[in-house]
Design an enzyme around this catalytic site. Sequence first.
Site, short mmCIF file in Angstrom:
data_model
loop_
_atom_site.label_atom_id
_atom_site.label_comp_id
_atom_site.label_asym_id
_atom_site.label_seq_id
_atom_site.Cartn_x
_atom_site.Cartn_y
_atom_site.Cartn_z
N GLY A 1 19.98 6.79 34.00
CA GLY A 1 20.17 7.05 32.58
C GLY A 1 19.94 5.85 31.67
O GLY A 1 20.53 5.77 30.59
N LYS B 1 13.86 17.75 37.62
CA LYS B 1 13.62 19.16 37.95
C LYS B 1 12.59 19.72 36.98
O LYS B 1 12.53 19.31 35.82
CB LYS B 1 14.91 19.97 37.80
CG LYS B 1 15.97 19.68 38.85
CD LYS B 1 15.66 20.36 40.16
CE LYS B 1 16.76 20.20 41.18
NZ LYS B 1 17.10 18.80 41.49
N LEU C 1 11.48 22.33 34.51
CA LEU C 1 12.20 23.27 33.64
C LEU C 1 11.50 24.63 33.66
O LEU C 1 10.29 24.73 33.79
CB LEU C 1 12.26 22.71 32.22
CG LEU C 1 13.15 21.47 32.08
CD1 LEU C 1 12.88 20.75 30.77
CD2 LEU C 1 14.63 21.83 32.22
N HIS D 1 7.52 9.96 31.08
CA HIS D 1 6.97 9.91 32.45
C HIS D 1 6.43 8.50 32.72
O HIS D 1 5.72 7.94 31.87
CB HIS D 1 5.84 10.95 32.58
CG HIS D 1 5.27 11.00 33.96
ND1 HIS D 1 5.94 11.62 35.00
CD2 HIS D 1 4.14 10.48 34.48
CE1 HIS D 1 5.22 11.48 36.10
NE2 HIS D 1 4.13 10.79 35.82
N GLY E 1 3.69 23.51 33.17
CA GLY E 1 3.12 22.79 34.31
C GLY E 1 3.92 21.55 34.67
O GLY E 1 4.95 21.25 34.05
C1 GAR Z 1 12.09 6.94 34.16
O1 GAR Z 1 11.15 5.97 34.52
C2 GAR Z 1 11.41 8.28 33.92
O2 GAR Z 1 10.14 8.17 33.34
C3 GAR Z 1 11.30 8.80 35.32
O3 GAR Z 1 12.54 8.51 35.89
C4 GAR Z 1 13.02 7.29 35.33
C5 GAR Z 1 14.45 7.49 34.90
O4 GAR Z 1 15.06 6.29 34.59
N1 GAR Z 1 10.99 10.19 35.32
C6 GAR Z 1 10.16 10.76 36.19
O5 GAR Z 1 9.63 10.16 37.10
C7 GAR Z 1 9.92 12.22 35.95
N2 GAR Z 1 8.78 12.67 36.67
P1 GAR Z 1 16.49 6.27 33.90
O6 GAR Z 1 17.39 7.28 34.65
O7 GAR Z 1 16.98 4.87 34.10
O8 GAR Z 1 16.32 6.64 32.47
#
Ligand code: GAR
Length: 210
Positions: A22, A101, A103, A117, A151
């Site tokens: 987070g 996940k 959505l 992303h 997607g």
């Molecule tokens: C982030 O880098 C986000 O882009 C990635 O998870 C991390 C969460 O970091 N999301 C994905 O890979 C989605 N495909 P955080 O929990 O420290 O914000």
Amino acid sequence: MPSGPHHPTEAARLVVLVSGSGTNLQALLDAAAAPSFGAAIVAVGADRDGIEGLARAERAGIPVFVERVGDHATRDEWDEALAGKIAAYKPDLVVSAGFMKILGRRVLGSFPVVNTHPALLPSFPGAHAVRDALAYGVRVTGCTVHLVDAGVDTGPVIAQEAVAVRDGDDEDTLHERIKTVERRLLVEIVGRMAREGWTVSGRRVRLGRA
Ligand code: GAR
């Protein structure tokens, strides 16, 4: 696809979805502390318990909810339940910030959803974007803020920023460098969406009023 919000005199209502540490949520919480940000985080949702993302929300005094896929007979039922939990907070915008996940139709049909992303889409979609970029051997990767469609990381791009891959990077060092950029970009874009609104034309997203 919906566009908005369009009531600039009130703070836009954000529901943020998380699955992990987070830090992107924390960046949004910190930014939203200033009224000039134009958006307030009204709830934080997750697909699992016991994560630092939920603890961050609780420390900030923000309501949390958890909806686990495993508690439902089908993915559609989970999607329905998650949409109900989100709807209770009447968000103008849902932010997927490390929500791991896909959505479903009910959530996506009910609210505009923006995702961050850790790659330059359409390269390296999915759950292992940083690992996949390293394995491919690209010299430049980065992050993408995009609207979510049905997607996997295929929705219209709102903003992107590049991050160089360094010799000796591993998944952790590269991801941390990307996340430093990503947090700033997500805060900037979510704030602008809240304050200025947005319009979508085909795959083009334009911030600001038409
Ligand atoms: C982030 O880098 C986000 O882009 C990635 O998870 C991390 C969460 O970091 N999301 C994905 O890979 C989605 N495909 P955080 O929990 O420290 O914000």
